[in-house]
Design a protein around this motif. Structure first.
Motif, PDB file in Angstrom:
ATOM      1  N   LEU B 221       0.840  -1.191   0.000  1.00  0.00           N
ATOM      2  CA  LEU B 221       0.000   0.000   0.000  1.00  0.00           C
ATOM      3  C   LEU B 221       0.883   1.251   0.000  1.00  0.00           C
ATOM      4  N   ILE B 222       0.489   2.214  -0.809  1.00  0.00           N
ATOM      5  CA  ILE B 222       1.172   3.516  -0.803  1.00  0.00           C
ATOM      6  C   ILE B 222       0.448   4.426   0.201  1.00  0.00           C
ATOM      7  N   VAL B 223       1.221   5.072   1.051  1.00  0.00           N
ATOM      8  CA  VAL B 223       0.648   5.988   2.038  1.00  0.00           C
ATOM      9  C   VAL B 223       1.203   7.385   1.768  1.00  0.00           C
ATOM     10  N   LYS B 224       0.309   8.373   1.733  1.00  0.00           N
ATOM     11  CA  LYS B 224       0.745   9.758   1.556  1.00  0.00           C
ATOM     12  C   LYS B 224       0.206  10.578   2.711  1.00  0.00           C
ATOM     13  N   GLY B 225       1.078  11.381   3.312  1.00  0.00           N
ATOM     14  CA  GLY B 225       0.604  12.160   4.437  1.00  0.00           C
ATOM     15  C   GLY B 225       1.549  13.290   4.808  1.00  0.00           C
ATOM     16  N   GLY B 226       1.194  13.981   5.885  1.00  0.00           N
ATOM     17  CA  GLY B 226       2.003  15.109   6.356  1.00  0.00           C
ATOM     18  C   GLY B 226       3.226  14.615   7.104  1.00  0.00           C
ATOM     19  N   ARG B 227       4.314  15.398   7.039  1.00  0.00           N
ATOM     20  CA  ARG B 227       5.577  14.955   7.640  1.00  0.00           C
ATOM     21  C   ARG B 227       5.504  14.870   9.156  1.00  0.00           C
ATOM     22  N   GLU B 228       4.579  15.641   9.779  1.00  0.00           N
ATOM     23  CA  GLU B 228       4.494  15.611  11.241  1.00  0.00           C
ATOM     24  C   GLU B 228       4.107  14.219  11.758  1.00  0.00           C
ATOM     25  N   LEU B 229       3.604  13.351  10.873  1.00  0.00           N
ATOM     26  CA  LEU B 229       3.208  12.003  11.290  1.00  0.00           C
ATOM     27  C   LEU B 229       4.392  11.053  11.419  1.00  0.00           C
ATOM     28  N   LEU B 230       5.542  11.458  10.882  1.00  0.00           N
ATOM     29  CA  LEU B 230       6.688  10.549  10.847  1.00  0.00           C
ATOM     30  C   LEU B 230       7.573  10.717  12.071  1.00  0.00           C
ATOM     31  N   ASP B 231       8.013   9.582  12.630  1.00  0.00           N
ATOM     32  CA  ASP B 231       9.132   9.618  13.563  1.00  0.00           C
ATOM     33  C   ASP B 231       9.954   8.360  13.317  1.00  0.00           C
ATOM     34  N   GLY B 232      10.984   8.160  14.105  1.00  0.00           N
ATOM     35  CA  GLY B 232      11.913   7.067  13.856  1.00  0.00           C
ATOM     36  C   GLY B 232      11.242   5.704  13.706  1.00  0.00           C
ATOM     37  N   ASP B 233      10.326   5.390  14.633  1.00  0.00           N
ATOM     38  CA  ASP B 233       9.666   4.083  14.584  1.00  0.00           C
ATOM     39  C   ASP B 233       8.732   3.972  13.387  1.00  0.00           C
ATOM     40  N   ILE B 234       8.005   5.067  13.136  1.00  0.00           N
ATOM     41  CA  ILE B 234       7.051   5.046  12.030  1.00  0.00           C
ATOM     42  C   ILE B 234       7.788   4.861  10.704  1.00  0.00           C
ATOM     43  N   ARG B 235       8.946   5.515  10.586  1.00  0.00           N
ATOM     44  CA  ARG B 235       9.715   5.390   9.337  1.00  0.00           C
ATOM     45  C   ARG B 235      10.054   3.931   9.043  1.00  0.00           C
ATOM     46  N   LYS B 236      10.299   3.162  10.122  1.00  0.00           N
ATOM     47  CA  LYS B 236      10.679   1.754   9.936  1.00  0.00           C
ATOM     48  C   LYS B 236       9.543   0.914   9.372  1.00  0.00           C
ATOM     49  N   GLU B 237       8.315   1.426   9.414  1.00  0.00           N
ATOM     50  CA  GLU B 237       7.175   0.682   8.881  1.00  0.00           C
ATOM     51  C   GLU B 237       7.209   0.605   7.357  1.00  0.00           C
ATOM     52  N   PHE B 238       8.025   1.453   6.733  1.00  0.00           N
ATOM     53  CA  PHE B 238       7.973   1.534   5.289  1.00  0.00           C
ATOM     54  C   PHE B 238       9.138   0.813   4.621  1.00  0.00           C
ATOM     55  N   VAL B 239       8.846   0.198   3.501  1.00  0.00           N
ATOM     56  CA  VAL B 239       9.885  -0.422   2.674  1.00  0.00           C
ATOM     57  C   VAL B 239      10.776   0.678   2.116  1.00  0.00           C
ATOM     58  N   GLY B 240      10.139   1.750   1.687  1.00  0.00           N
ATOM     59  CA  GLY B 240      10.859   2.898   1.153  1.00  0.00           C
ATOM     60  C   GLY B 240      10.019   4.128   1.394  1.00  0.00           C
ATOM     61  N   LEU B 241      10.706   5.263   1.512  1.00  0.00           N
ATOM     62  CA  LEU B 241      10.011   6.469   1.913  1.00  0.00           C
ATOM     63  C   LEU B 241      10.578   7.630   1.120  1.00  0.00           C
ATOM     64  N   ARG B 242       9.702   8.523   0.697  1.00  0.00           N
ATOM     65  CA  ARG B 242      10.152   9.714  -0.013  1.00  0.00           C
ATOM     66  C   ARG B 242       9.597  10.903   0.758  1.00  0.00           C
ATOM     67  N   GLU B 243      10.531  11.675   1.368  1.00  0.00           N
ATOM     68  CA  GLU B 243      10.094  12.817   2.165  1.00  0.00           C
ATOM     69  C   GLU B 243      10.466  14.104   1.456  1.00  0.00           C
ATOM     70  N   THR B 244       9.523  15.025   1.371  1.00  0.00           N
ATOM     71  CA  THR B 244       9.805  16.321   0.758  1.00  0.00           C
ATOM     72  C   THR B 244       9.322  17.397   1.719  1.00  0.00           C
ATOM     73  N   GLY B 245       9.480  18.651   1.315  1.00  0.00           N
ATOM     74  CA  GLY B 245       9.040  19.760   2.155  1.00  0.00           C
ATOM     75  C   GLY B 245       7.533  19.810   2.332  1.00  0.00           C
ATOM     76  N   VAL B 246       6.815  19.118   1.467  1.00  0.00           N
ATOM     77  CA  VAL B 246       5.354  19.235   1.513  1.00  0.00           C
ATOM     78  C   VAL B 246       4.672  17.911   1.852  1.00  0.00           C
ATOM     79  N   GLY B 247       5.395  16.964   2.422  1.00  0.00           N
ATOM     80  CA  GLY B 247       4.741  15.730   2.828  1.00  0.00           C
ATOM     81  C   GLY B 247       5.621  14.516   2.578  1.00  0.00           C
ATOM     82  N   PHE B 248       5.053  13.341   2.845  1.00  0.00           N
ATOM     83  CA  PHE B 248       5.807  12.125   2.567  1.00  0.00           C
ATOM     84  C   PHE B 248       4.950  11.165   1.755  1.00  0.00           C
ATOM     85  N   GLU B 249       5.642  10.264   1.082  1.00  0.00           N
ATOM     86  CA  GLU B 249       4.974   9.172   0.387  1.00  0.00           C
ATOM     87  C   GLU B 249       5.790   7.931   0.681  1.00  0.00           C
TER      88      GLU B 249
END
Lengths: 128, 288
Positions: B221-249
């Motif tokens: 599943l692809i998840v798109k959301g605001g960067r404030e939702l991410l922290d160290g543990d949450i990042r580990k939930e993803f196979v790959g992550l693309r973070e930009t100034g306007v959100g993450f995917e």
């Protein structure tokens, strides 16, 4: 029967097929005994995978809407008129729910709606 | 039954290693072999064709273990290489005369039919043919001996979109016969998003998964959301992550888990094979 797929709609492809074939059967466009395209032919025509098509047919079979005969293919099920009626009533119920929600949004009360339905009926009813 | 079975195949080169790869190509279906360039797709295909001898492991084709001393199993295979494997200075007709006698069930009428459909000039020299014409010629040769198994190594690379669609149509025709099987390697996964039944994904010489495409797409599943939702543990939930100034995917391989984690705070999207490949290959590399 037409089946039109939209890969970008978010609805899984096999469910799009199930919904459209089910619709054709419930509306009586496909009558009992009508043969459906073979799984491989439909996969080719829709440019989708054989497995996706199989999954759609399995689902329709489980709903009792089609029967598959080994070596002969799949047919619209005949023995299940009661079930088809039930399904159609369920679809009608969904529409009623939609109607009621719209009533709450406007808002108008249910009595008014019922009266309105009677009025439309009297004017000649259906739009066909 | 499986048309191809690969068990624990490894092959080492100086700068590259295919490590302990096992998967099956089920009979009667289209299997896509995907992965970035250099992932090991061609090494796998060449091993099936007996052109690369693995250091370890076993390969069976159409129920028979392959033996590099014997080539007769290849009569059942239509092979389309990603390289030009023909003699440049010959015409198409001359090349066909060399290839045809290797196949006991060569069908000259069918060959002429494909030459006609593909509008191939029999008297043109191979070196004067475009990339597209060479690929069409390969396909004509491959299909003209009624193979049970069609193996294609990047057949759509370098082809225009019109012929790519035509090729998919041809494949769909071929697979109408449930005794036929296709193994199709590509890095252009949009070709496979719709038609593939099974997907085998290799990355850096290792198998990532090999299973029914619908199951893969149900799980990832692809998840798109605001960067404030991410922290160290949450990042580990993803196979790959693309973070930009306007959100993450990000790509998750556990749909239920991320949905229970994020609820209605994010957007969800079913990934394409390309997105699965991209995020898996890139891993957690950050894009700023």
């Amino acid at each position: 029967m037409n089946i039109l797929l939209s890969p970008s709609s978010g609805e899984p492809i096999y469910l799009q097929i199930v919904r459209q074939v089910r619709g054709s059967i419930l509306q009586g466009e496909l009558t009992p005994g009508t043969p459906l395209p073979s799984i491989r032919q439909l996969a080719k025509d829709l440019q989708i995978s054989v497995i996706t098509t199989k999954r759609a047919y399995n689902e329709l079979e489980q709903e009792g809407l089609i029967d598959s005969v080994v070596g002969k293919g799949s047919f619209v099920s005949g023995g299940n008129q009661e079930f088809i009626r039930e399904q159609r009533l369920r679809l009608l119920e969904d529409k009623i729910r939609e109607l009621l929600e719209e009533c709450r949004n406007i808002p108008i009360d249910v009595e008014e709606l019922v009266e309105w339905i009677r009025l439309v009926e009297k004017e000649g009813g259906h739009n066909r | 039954m499986n048309a191809v079975e690969i068990r624990n195949v490894s092959k080492s080169y100086k700068n590259y290693k295919l490590s302990n790869v096992s998967f099956q190509v089920p009979n009667g279906y289209i299997t896509g072999l995907i992965g970035p360039n250099g992932a090991g797709k061609s090494t796998i295909i060449k091993s099936i064709m007996g052109m690369v001898i693995p250091d370890q492991g076993d390969i069976s084709v159409l129920g028979q273990p392959i033996d590099s001393e014997r080539a007769d199993y290849k009569e059942q295979i239509g092979y389309i290489s990603d390289e030009n494997i023909y003699y440049d200075y010959l015409t198409l007709a001359e090349m066909k005369k060399i290839v045809a006698p290797f196949y006991s069930n060569w069908d000259e009428d069918l060959y002429l039919k494909y030459m006609d459909i593909f509008e191939l000039p029999a008297r043109k020299k191979i070196k004067e043919c475009s990339k597209g014409m060479k690929t069409k010629f390969s396909i004509a040769l491959a299909l003209s001996h009624h193979p049970k198994l069609l193996i294609m190594d990047e057949p759509t690379a370098g082809l225009d979109p019109v012929f790519r669609r035509e090729l998919l149509e041809l494949l769909a025709d071929y697979i109408l016969d449930e005794r036929n099987t296709i193994l199709f390697s590509t890095h252009l996964t949009t070709d496979l998003d719709r038609v593939a039944d099974y997907v085998t994904f290799v990355n850096r010489g290792q198998l990532v998964f090999s299973e029914a495409k619908d199951e893969v797409l149900d799980r990832y599943l692809i998840v798109k959301g605001g960067r404030e939702l991410l922290d160290g543990d949450i990042r580990k939930e993803f196979v790959g992550l693309r973070e930009t100034g306007v959100g993450f995917e990000g790509l998750s391989r556990d749909r239920d888990r991320v949905v229970s984690l994020f609820g209605n705070d994010v957007m969800y999207q079913t990934p394409t094979l390309e997105e699965i490949m991209y995020y898996t290959a890139k891993g957690g590399i950050k894009h700023v």
